[in-house]
Design a protein around this motif. Structure first.
Motif, PDB file in Angstrom:
ATOM      1  N   GLY A   1       0.830  -1.204   0.000  1.00 18.77           N
ATOM      2  CA  GLY A   1       0.000   0.000   0.000  1.00 18.77           C
ATOM      3  C   GLY A   1       0.865   1.255   0.000  1.00 18.77           C
ATOM      4  O   GLY A   1       2.078   1.213  -0.210  1.00 18.77           O
ATOM      5  N   GLU A   2       0.211   2.388   0.273  1.00 15.26           N
ATOM      6  CA  GLU A   2       0.918   3.670   0.301  1.00 15.26           C
ATOM      7  C   GLU A   2       0.840   4.242   1.721  1.00 15.26           C
ATOM      8  O   GLU A   2      -0.066   3.876   2.486  1.00 15.26           O
ATOM      9  CB  GLU A   2       0.246   4.650  -0.668  1.00 15.26           C
ATOM     10  N   TYR A   3       1.753   5.119   2.061  1.00 22.15           N
ATOM     11  CA  TYR A   3       1.765   5.694   3.413  1.00 22.15           C
ATOM     12  C   TYR A   3       2.165   7.158   3.336  1.00 22.15           C
ATOM     13  O   TYR A   3       3.134   7.498   2.663  1.00 22.15           O
ATOM     14  CB  TYR A   3       2.775   4.928   4.286  1.00 22.15           C
ATOM     15  N   SER A   4       1.393   8.013   3.966  1.00 24.52           N
ATOM     16  CA  SER A   4       1.780   9.421   4.086  1.00 24.52           C
ATOM     17  C   SER A   4       1.764   9.795   5.559  1.00 24.52           C
ATOM     18  O   SER A   4       0.770   9.576   6.253  1.00 24.52           O
ATOM     19  CB  SER A   4       0.816  10.330   3.324  1.00 24.52           C
ATOM     20  N   PHE A   5       2.836  10.378   5.978  1.00 24.69           N
ATOM     21  CA  PHE A   5       3.029  10.721   7.385  1.00 24.69           C
ATOM     22  C   PHE A   5       2.665  12.185   7.603  1.00 24.69           C
ATOM     23  O   PHE A   5       2.964  13.037   6.767  1.00 24.69           O
ATOM     24  CB  PHE A   5       4.514  10.453   7.704  1.00 24.69           C
ATOM     25  N   ASP A   6       1.973  12.479   8.720  1.00 28.54           N
ATOM     26  CA  ASP A   6       1.657  13.865   9.096  1.00 28.54           C
ATOM     27  C   ASP A   6       0.898  14.620   8.002  1.00 28.54           C
ATOM     28  O   ASP A   6       1.263  15.735   7.618  1.00 28.54           O
ATOM     29  CB  ASP A   6       2.948  14.636   9.433  1.00 28.54           C
ATOM     30  N   VAL A   7      -0.184  13.999   7.457  1.00 26.76           N
ATOM     31  CA  VAL A   7      -0.964  14.718   6.448  1.00 26.76           C
ATOM     32  C   VAL A   7      -1.665  15.930   7.081  1.00 26.76           C
ATOM     33  O   VAL A   7      -1.994  16.909   6.403  1.00 26.76           O
ATOM     34  CB  VAL A   7      -1.997  13.808   5.756  1.00 26.76           C
ATOM     35  N   SER A   8      -1.925  15.819   8.362  1.00 25.15           N
ATOM     36  CA  SER A   8      -2.380  16.923   9.177  1.00 25.15           C
ATOM     37  C   SER A   8      -1.577  16.741  10.470  1.00 25.15           C
ATOM     38  O   SER A   8      -0.967  15.679  10.647  1.00 25.15           O
ATOM     39  CB  SER A   8      -3.882  16.757   9.425  1.00 25.15           C
ATOM     40  N   SER A   9      -1.611  17.682  11.403  1.00 20.05           N
ATOM     41  CA  SER A   9      -0.743  17.514  12.580  1.00 20.05           C
ATOM     42  C   SER A   9      -1.078  16.238  13.330  1.00 20.05           C
ATOM     43  O   SER A   9      -2.219  16.053  13.778  1.00 20.05           O
ATOM     44  CB  SER A   9      -0.899  18.707  13.517  1.00 20.05           C
ATOM     45  N   GLY A  10      -0.135  15.341  13.405  1.00 17.61           N
ATOM     46  CA  GLY A  10      -0.313  14.095  14.150  1.00 17.61           C
ATOM     47  C   GLY A  10      -1.192  13.075  13.441  1.00 17.61           C
ATOM     48  O   GLY A  10      -1.584  12.077  14.038  1.00 17.61           O
ATOM     49  N   VAL A  11      -1.522  13.336  12.198  1.00 16.43           N
ATOM     50  CA  VAL A  11      -2.427  12.431  11.464  1.00 16.43           C
ATOM     51  C   VAL A  11      -1.681  11.794  10.290  1.00 16.43           C
ATOM     52  O   VAL A  11      -1.043  12.492   9.493  1.00 16.43           O
ATOM     53  CB  VAL A  11      -3.665  13.197  10.931  1.00 16.43           C
ATOM     54  N   ASP A  12      -1.775  10.469  10.218  1.00 14.27           N
ATOM     55  CA  ASP A  12      -1.131   9.726   9.118  1.00 14.27           C
ATOM     56  C   ASP A  12      -2.207   9.010   8.303  1.00 14.27           C
ATOM     57  O   ASP A  12      -3.287   8.718   8.827  1.00 14.27           O
ATOM     58  CB  ASP A  12      -0.179   8.652   9.667  1.00 14.27           C
ATOM     59  N   ILE A  13      -1.897   8.729   7.078  1.00 15.07           N
ATOM     60  CA  ILE A  13      -2.847   7.957   6.251  1.00 15.07           C
ATOM     61  C   ILE A  13      -2.092   6.859   5.511  1.00 15.07           C
ATOM     62  O   ILE A  13      -0.955   7.070   5.081  1.00 15.07           O
ATOM     63  CB  ILE A  13      -3.616   8.885   5.273  1.00 15.07           C
ATOM     64  N   HIS A  14      -2.709   5.677   5.443  1.00 12.88           N
ATOM     65  CA  HIS A  14      -2.107   4.622   4.616  1.00 12.88           C
ATOM     66  C   HIS A  14      -3.204   3.798   3.966  1.00 12.88           C
ATOM     67  O   HIS A  14      -4.367   3.844   4.383  1.00 12.88           O
ATOM     68  CB  HIS A  14      -1.139   3.748   5.427  1.00 12.88           C
TER      69      HIS A  14
ATOM     70  N   GLU B   1      -5.741  20.854  19.229  1.00 14.44           N
ATOM     71  CA  GLU B   1      -7.135  21.133  19.526  1.00 14.44           C
ATOM     72  C   GLU B   1      -8.062  20.395  18.578  1.00 14.44           C
ATOM     73  O   GLU B   1      -7.807  20.366  17.369  1.00 14.44           O
ATOM     74  CB  GLU B   1      -7.394  22.635  19.386  1.00 14.44           C
ATOM     75  N   ALA B   2      -9.111  19.780  19.143  1.00 11.63           N
ATOM     76  CA  ALA B   2     -10.096  19.148  18.274  1.00 11.63           C
ATOM     77  C   ALA B   2     -10.877  20.240  17.560  1.00 11.63           C
ATOM     78  O   ALA B   2     -11.073  21.320  18.102  1.00 11.63           O
ATOM     79  CB  ALA B   2     -11.032  18.294  19.106  1.00 11.63           C
ATOM     80  N   THR B   3     -11.299  19.974  16.355  1.00 13.64           N
ATOM     81  CA  THR B   3     -12.067  20.963  15.612  1.00 13.64           C
ATOM     82  C   THR B   3     -13.304  20.328  15.010  1.00 13.64           C
ATOM     83  O   THR B   3     -13.275  19.160  14.639  1.00 13.64           O
ATOM     84  CB  THR B   3     -11.205  21.634  14.517  1.00 13.64           C
ATOM     85  N   MET B   4     -14.365  21.074  14.913  1.00 13.56           N
ATOM     86  CA  MET B   4     -15.587  20.578  14.295  1.00 13.56           C
ATOM     87  C   MET B   4     -15.523  20.777  12.782  1.00 13.56           C
ATOM     88  O   MET B   4     -16.364  20.295  12.048  1.00 13.56           O
ATOM     89  CB  MET B   4     -16.807  21.353  14.830  1.00 13.56           C
ATOM     90  N   SER B   5     -14.531  21.519  12.344  1.00 16.21           N
ATOM     91  CA  SER B   5     -14.451  21.839  10.912  1.00 16.21           C
ATOM     92  C   SER B   5     -14.010  20.621  10.109  1.00 16.21           C
ATOM     93  O   SER B   5     -13.271  19.766  10.595  1.00 16.21           O
ATOM     94  CB  SER B   5     -13.456  22.974  10.720  1.00 16.21           C
ATOM     95  N   PHE B   6     -14.482  20.554   8.840  1.00 14.73           N
ATOM     96  CA  PHE B   6     -14.087  19.475   7.958  1.00 14.73           C
ATOM     97  C   PHE B   6     -12.811  19.836   7.193  1.00 14.73           C
ATOM     98  O   PHE B   6     -12.283  19.065   6.431  1.00 14.73           O
ATOM     99  CB  PHE B   6     -15.241  19.194   6.975  1.00 14.73           C
ATOM    100  N   GLN B   7     -12.348  21.027   7.442  1.00 20.16           N
ATOM    101  CA  GLN B   7     -11.165  21.478   6.691  1.00 20.16           C
ATOM    102  C   GLN B   7      -9.887  20.881   7.258  1.00 20.16           C
ATOM    103  O   GLN B   7      -9.771  20.644   8.452  1.00 20.16           O
ATOM    104  CB  GLN B   7     -11.056  22.989   6.790  1.00 20.16           C
ATOM    105  N   ARG B   8      -8.935  20.670   6.383  1.00 15.87           N
ATOM    106  CA  ARG B   8      -7.611  20.256   6.840  1.00 15.87           C
ATOM    107  C   ARG B   8      -6.813  21.503   7.172  1.00 15.87           C
ATOM    108  O   ARG B   8      -7.139  22.603   6.737  1.00 15.87           O
ATOM    109  CB  ARG B   8      -6.884  19.503   5.731  1.00 15.87           C
ATOM    110  N   GLU B   9      -5.735  21.265   7.921  1.00 19.28           N
ATOM    111  CA  GLU B   9      -4.837  22.399   8.166  1.00 19.28           C
ATOM    112  C   GLU B   9      -4.177  22.805   6.863  1.00 19.28           C
ATOM    113  O   GLU B   9      -3.917  21.965   6.012  1.00 19.28           O
ATOM    114  CB  GLU B   9      -3.692  21.947   9.084  1.00 19.28           C
ATOM    115  N   GLU B  10      -3.925  24.066   6.693  1.00 17.56           N
ATOM    116  CA  GLU B  10      -3.138  24.526   5.530  1.00 17.56           C
ATOM    117  C   GLU B  10      -1.695  24.129   5.756  1.00 17.56           C
ATOM    118  O   GLU B  10      -1.211  24.096   6.874  1.00 17.56           O
ATOM    119  CB  GLU B  10      -3.258  26.045   5.374  1.00 17.56           C
TER     120      GLU B  10
END
Ligand code: NAD
Length: 498
Positions: free
Chosen positions: A121-134, A489-498
């Protein structure tokens, strides 16, 4: 007379067959065995067994799955002679072609031996702060393969090694005239250590295909056969919510440009048109000759075609066998007759050919027809016999428009010494597999195989990377660990960090 039954849960299975039909040797016209057509209850049993076995198999390590594929590859090589003889007896192709078919099939086993690399598979580290996706590729579940008569080993082998290595269970429905080789493959899988229930065989015709298409326990279907049946499979299979890939028929065209090496082209066209008695989806039944070279080309192809030894495929030196049945022979002769009546010239006529000692066999010898009107069925339909039709074009533009006007788009080739024309052809031709001075451009198994237009319904090609895609579902996993994310901080927004 021996009866071929089903293969379910790692052993022959008699079940409750619908009926028993004969298996014919097309070279002799004699019955050599029988095949029991499975009932819906037999299919239910195969699916139940496959579903149970698949659950454990999906959690079996890649290392263990790959080890089975390596062993299977070794065993297929060791048993090549027996398998090839089974193919010749029921299909009729010559022995060396049967060996070639097994070798081509084995290429997919080679690919499956490397599935651990292909399935990564594929792996991306820190796509948002502290968030990874694979991503991971998980098996689809229970998959069925519905196969044609003309490649009893290679076509199923385009499917089952990848399906199994990627964690699925497989149910094979071979074509009724040529089932026996599949049972040798089943025995070899068992010997290779594949757990019981993962490779199953149900024999049958149209009723069994309908049962497979409607079965709620089957998740995906790979079909290879004629276009009208591919259409049924795709429509009904998709309507039942299954993943479907359906490879259909063909009517492959090659263009021969006036600058081509005519000797070279003629030799290769003869092999491509008449090999396996034209019963290949990548056979070459139509040549478009450009710039007035048609007569010369036809004569040269005929010189080669006349040297082809036609006979019983197991006999020494035989290079071409019979067609599959008396009905197929009659259909092919009818197409040649109608073309002749419409004004075509039969310059090499194999319609009345008889092999001494095999008078009951369904033999035709190579046939070449020129001046073929483009509205007769010898041109428009898939002949699937040892017949080459030559049509003429003034120039490349006319030739490519003839090629692209036909509804099929499996393979297409050009013979030329002009790199510029060859490059244009690669870009412009509407076909899934393209040859430049290569008349049967069948990709190696680490590429994928498939046509365009009426030659493939669905989107993914078979074997290679697209085969793996077909037999797996991608899952994208987004993860964060509270110990770390607590600092954000948790956020209710669906937006990712810039
Ligand atoms: P076919 O379409 O008659 O049969 C294929 C499968 O479908 C068989 O298992 C058969 O039992 C089943 N079947 C037949 N009629 C059916 C129906 N009405 N309803 C449901 N199922 C049915 O094909 P065939 O004669 O066995 O094989 C030759 C054809 O396969 C040719 O058209 C050839 O071009 C094609 N083919 C295509 C490829 C490819 O890769 N595109 C490869 C090999 C063969």
């Amino acid at each position: 007379m021996s009866v071929v039954h089903q293969w379910i849960d790692g052993a022959p299975y008699e079940g409750t067959p619908l009926r028993i039909v004969p298996i014919e040797n097309p070279a002799t016209g004699k019955n050599i065995g029988e095949v029991a057509l499975a009932s819906k209850e037999d299919l239910d049993h195969a699916v139940e067994v496959a579903r149970t076995a698949q659950k454990a198999w999906a959690h079996t390590s890649l290392a263990k799955r790959v080890a089975v594929m390596y062993k299977m590859r070794e065993l297929v090589l060791a048993h090549q002679d027996d398998i090839a003889k089974a193919i010749v007896a029921e299909h009729g192709k010559d022995y060396s072609d049967a060996v070639g078919e097994i070798q081509r099939g084995r290429e997919t086993l080679d690919f499956a031996c490397g599935i651990n690399a292909a399935i990564k598979g594929e792996y991306s580290f820190d796509v948002s702060s502290g968030v990874d996706i694979h991503t991971i590729k998980q098996p689809v579940g229970v998959v069925a393969g519905i196969c044609p008569f003309n490649f009893p080993v290679m076509v199923p082998m385009w499917m089952h090694p990848i399906a199994l290595a990627s964690g699925n269970a497989f149910i094979l429905k071979p074509a009724t005239p040529t089932p026996t080789a599949s049972f040798l493959i089943a025995e070899l899988y068992k010997e290779a250590g594949l757990p019981d229930g993962l490779f199953n065989i149900v024999c049958g015709g149209r009723e069994m295909v309908t049962d497979i298409l409607e079965h709620p326990g089957i998740d995906a279907i790979s079909f290879v056969g004629s276009t009208p049946v591919a259409r049924i499979v795709q429509e009904k299979g998709c309507a039942a919510g299954k993943r479907v890939q359906a490879l259909g028929g063909a009517n492959n065209h090659a263009i021969v440009m006036p600058d081509a090496d005519i000797e070279f082209a003629a030799k290769h066209i003869s092999a491509a048109a008449f090999g396996a008695a034209g019963e290949r989806c990548m056979a070459l039944p139509i040549v478009v000759s450009v710039g007035g070279i048609g007569t010369k080309l036809a004569e040269k192809v005929a010189e080669h075609a006349k040297t082809i030894k036609v006979g019983y495929g197991i006999d020494e030196g035989v290079q071409m066998g019979p067609v599959i049945s008396a009905k197929a022979k009659e259909r092919i002769i009818g197409m040649i007759d109608r073309a002749e009546d419409a004004g075509a010239t039969v310059i090499l006529d194999g319609r009345r050919f008889v092999v001494p000692g095999y008078e009951g066999g369904h033999f035709l010898s190579p046939t070449i027809v020129t001046n073929v009107p483009r509205d007769c069925d010898l041109y428009t339909d898939e002949v699937f016999g040892p017949v080459l039709a030559i049509v003429e074009a003034e120039d490349y533009e006319e030739a490519i428009s003839i090629v692209n006007a036909q509804p099929f788009g499996n393979g297409s080739a050009i013979f030329t010494n002009d790199g510029g024309v060859a490059r244009r052809f690669q870009m412009e031709v509407e076909a899934g597999m393209v040859g430049v001075n290569v008349p049967i451009p069948t990709p190696v198994a680490y590429y994928s195989f498939g046509g365009w237009k009426d030659s493939l319904l669905g989107d993914l090609h078979i074997h290679g990377p697209e085969g793996l895609k077909f037999y797996t579902r991608t899952k994208a996993i987004t993860e964060r660990w509270p110990s770390e994310s607590g600092t954000y901080e948790a956020t209710m927004s669906f937006q990712r960090e810039e």
